[in-house]
Design a protein around this motif. Structure first.
Motif, PDB file in Angstrom:
ATOM      1  N   ASP A   1       0.669  -1.093   0.004  1.00  0.00           N
ATOM      2  CA  ASP A   1      -0.108   0.009  -0.036  1.00  0.00           C
ATOM      3  C   ASP A   1       0.677   1.249  -0.070  1.00  0.00           C
ATOM      4  N   ARG A   2       0.421   2.567  -0.403  1.00  0.00           N
ATOM      5  CA  ARG A   2       1.026   3.555  -0.447  1.00  0.00           C
ATOM      6  C   ARG A   2       0.096   4.481   0.515  1.00  0.00           C
ATOM      7  N   VAL A   3       0.896   5.040   1.545  1.00  0.00           N
ATOM      8  CA  VAL A   3       0.137   5.597   2.802  1.00  0.00           C
ATOM      9  C   VAL A   3       0.490   7.081   2.761  1.00  0.00           C
TER      10      VAL A   3
ATOM     11  N   PRO B   1      -2.976  12.930  -8.463  1.00  0.00           N
ATOM     12  CA  PRO B   1      -4.301  12.333  -8.332  1.00  0.00           C
ATOM     13  C   PRO B   1      -4.271  10.950  -8.238  1.00  0.00           C
ATOM     14  N   GLY B   2      -4.798  10.373  -7.273  1.00  0.00           N
ATOM     15  CA  GLY B   2      -5.112   8.720  -6.951  1.00  0.00           C
ATOM     16  C   GLY B   2      -3.651   8.165  -6.515  1.00  0.00           C
ATOM     17  N   SER B   3      -2.640   8.999  -6.038  1.00  0.00           N
ATOM     18  CA  SER B   3      -1.459   8.439  -5.721  1.00  0.00           C
ATOM     19  C   SER B   3      -1.305   7.705  -4.402  1.00  0.00           C
ATOM     20  N   PHE B   4      -2.278   7.640  -3.624  1.00  0.00           N
ATOM     21  CA  PHE B   4      -2.179   6.795  -2.269  1.00  0.00           C
ATOM     22  C   PHE B   4      -3.314   5.921  -2.316  1.00  0.00           C
TER      23      PHE B   4
ATOM     24  N   PHE C   1      -9.878  18.059   3.165  1.00  0.00           N
ATOM     25  CA  PHE C   1     -10.182  17.044   2.892  1.00  0.00           C
ATOM     26  C   PHE C   1     -10.737  16.721   1.407  1.00  0.00           C
ATOM     27  N   GLY C   2     -10.961  17.893   0.641  1.00  0.00           N
ATOM     28  CA  GLY C   2     -11.363  17.614  -0.524  1.00  0.00           C
ATOM     29  C   GLY C   2      -9.917  17.123  -1.389  1.00  0.00           C
ATOM     30  N   ASN C   3      -8.919  18.075  -0.978  1.00  0.00           N
ATOM     31  CA  ASN C   3      -7.618  17.702  -1.461  1.00  0.00           C
ATOM     32  C   ASN C   3      -7.223  16.258  -1.142  1.00  0.00           C
ATOM     33  N   ILE C   4      -7.341  15.961  -0.015  1.00  0.00           N
ATOM     34  CA  ILE C   4      -6.808  14.612   0.399  1.00  0.00           C
ATOM     35  C   ILE C   4      -7.916  13.598  -0.241  1.00  0.00           C
ATOM     36  N   ALA C   5      -9.096  13.759  -0.600  1.00  0.00           N
ATOM     37  CA  ALA C   5      -9.780  12.646  -1.534  1.00  0.00           C
ATOM     38  C   ALA C   5      -9.370  12.653  -2.968  1.00  0.00           C
ATOM     39  N   ARG C   6      -8.763  13.740  -3.264  1.00  0.00           N
ATOM     40  CA  ARG C   6      -8.456  13.559  -4.775  1.00  0.00           C
ATOM     41  C   ARG C   6      -7.019  12.801  -4.799  1.00  0.00           C
ATOM     42  N   ALA C   7      -6.321  12.809  -3.744  1.00  0.00           N
ATOM     43  CA  ALA C   7      -4.942  12.163  -3.790  1.00  0.00           C
ATOM     44  C   ALA C   7      -5.080  10.724  -3.207  1.00  0.00           C
ATOM     45  N   LEU C   8      -6.422  10.405  -2.866  1.00  0.00           N
ATOM     46  CA  LEU C   8      -6.698   9.008  -2.779  1.00  0.00           C
ATOM     47  C   LEU C   8      -7.160   8.143  -4.049  1.00  0.00           C
ATOM     48  N   ARG C   9      -6.998   7.183  -4.490  1.00  0.00           N
ATOM     49  CA  ARG C   9      -7.365   6.320  -5.386  1.00  0.00           C
ATOM     50  C   ARG C   9      -8.855   6.180  -5.238  1.00  0.00           C
TER      51      ARG C   9
ATOM     52  N   ARG D   1     -12.939   6.463  -0.036  1.00  0.00           N
ATOM     53  CA  ARG D   1     -12.940   7.241  -1.143  1.00  0.00           C
ATOM     54  C   ARG D   1     -13.863   6.885  -2.069  1.00  0.00           C
ATOM     55  N   GLY D   2     -15.073   7.676  -2.494  1.00  0.00           N
ATOM     56  CA  GLY D   2     -16.220   7.320  -3.176  1.00  0.00           C
ATOM     57  C   GLY D   2     -15.784   7.313  -4.755  1.00  0.00           C
TER      58      GLY D   2
END
Length: 291
Positions: free
Chosen positions: A54-56, A124-127, A146-154, A290-291
């Protein structure tokens, strides 16, 4: 160890604090702060569900304790995929301690970046996961963060964090309240205001996360004991040297400061047991996908 460049900072007030007295105090006392907060590590990492490969992302990673723990989980054992963990924080002093600790512990699959979660240009989607131990309460624009963190998650990525519950629920905060009348305690810890209790209302936190694109939001009330000092005098000095204590002491003269230290030590004496002052902390353990 790779050190990505610092990026733009939007949360300037917190950046000033954590690159000033607060950051220096926490970095100097890294081991003591871990003794205060380590009881939340296992619930946090269990809720996150990190696996090898995983990438955390560790948001507001401070001195990097949870980042290093996450990196070990992501690395896995022999033959497992080599996952990674990246800690993001505003504080240069704390990140210096984080890098030094990772090097000393031989944790090689970790990196630390100075940046602001509200505006940091994550790919985007890097974690696969984002975690935080008391690092998400200081956003001046939590919706943006939280919007920015959501974008960083796949898509389907997992978010888990620990954030302070209401002030009266934690024994260390009750200790500060006991100084009302000696120090100008007032409402410096009002829930919802910027700072450590900004996410103390789980309904508000859930609404923020859902607006940012998270689903399956859960908030579980969680308690853990923390070690605040070897005895009441030691713990009183440590508490009064912390950010809230330092702020309150700066508003009074030498006599009131001495009175506050005596009163705080008296308040903490009943909490001495097994060679330490142990205070119960209460937090919300929040998780979402993440939806």
């Amino acid at each position: 160890m790779h050190q990505p460049p610092r990026t733009a900072i939007a949360n300037t007030a917190q950046a000033q604090a954590w690159n000033g007295y607060d950051g220096t105090y926490w970095a100097t006392h890294q081991t003591r702060w871990d003794a205060v907060n380590d009881g939340f590590n296992e619930p946090l990492l269990t809720a996150a569900g990190i696996r090898p490969g995983d990438r955390v992302l560790d948001v507001g990673c401070g001195a990097g304790r949870t980042t290093r723990l996450a990196a070990r989980l992501a690395a896995g054992g022999a033959g497992a995929g080599q996952g990674t963990a990246e800690g993001l924080d505003l504080s240069a002093p704390l990140l210096a301690r984080a890098r030094a600790s990772a090097l000393a512990e031989g944790v090689g699959n970790v990196a630390f970046t100075q940046g602001d979660a509200q505006v940091h240009p994550f790919a985007p989607g890097s974690f696969t996961h984002a975690v935080s131990r008391y690092g998400v309460m200081f956003f001046d624009d939590p919706a943006a963060a939280f919007g920015n963190i959501a974008r960083a998650l796949r898509p389907g990525g997992r978010l888990a964090f620990v954030t302070a519950a209401e002030p009266g629920a934690s024994e260390w905060m009750q200790a500060f309240r006991a100084l009302d009348g000696i120090l100008p305690v007032g409402d410096f810890a009002a829930p919802g205001s910027p700072g450590m209790f900004s996410l103390a209302d789980p309904d508000r936190t859930g609404a923020l996360l859902r607006s940012a694109g998270f689903t399956g939001v859960e908030a579980v009330r969680t308690e853990a004991d923390g070690v605040w000092g070897a005895d009441a005098e030691d713990a009183a000095g440590f508490l009064l040297g912390s950010g809230p204590g330092h702020h309150l002491l700066a508003q009074v003269g030498p006599e009131a400061r001495a009175d506050a230290r005596r009163a705080l030590a008296d308040h903490l004496r009943p909490y001495e047991r097994d060679g330490a002052v142990r205070l119960r902390g209460t937090a919300w353990l929040v998780s979402a996908d993440r939806g």
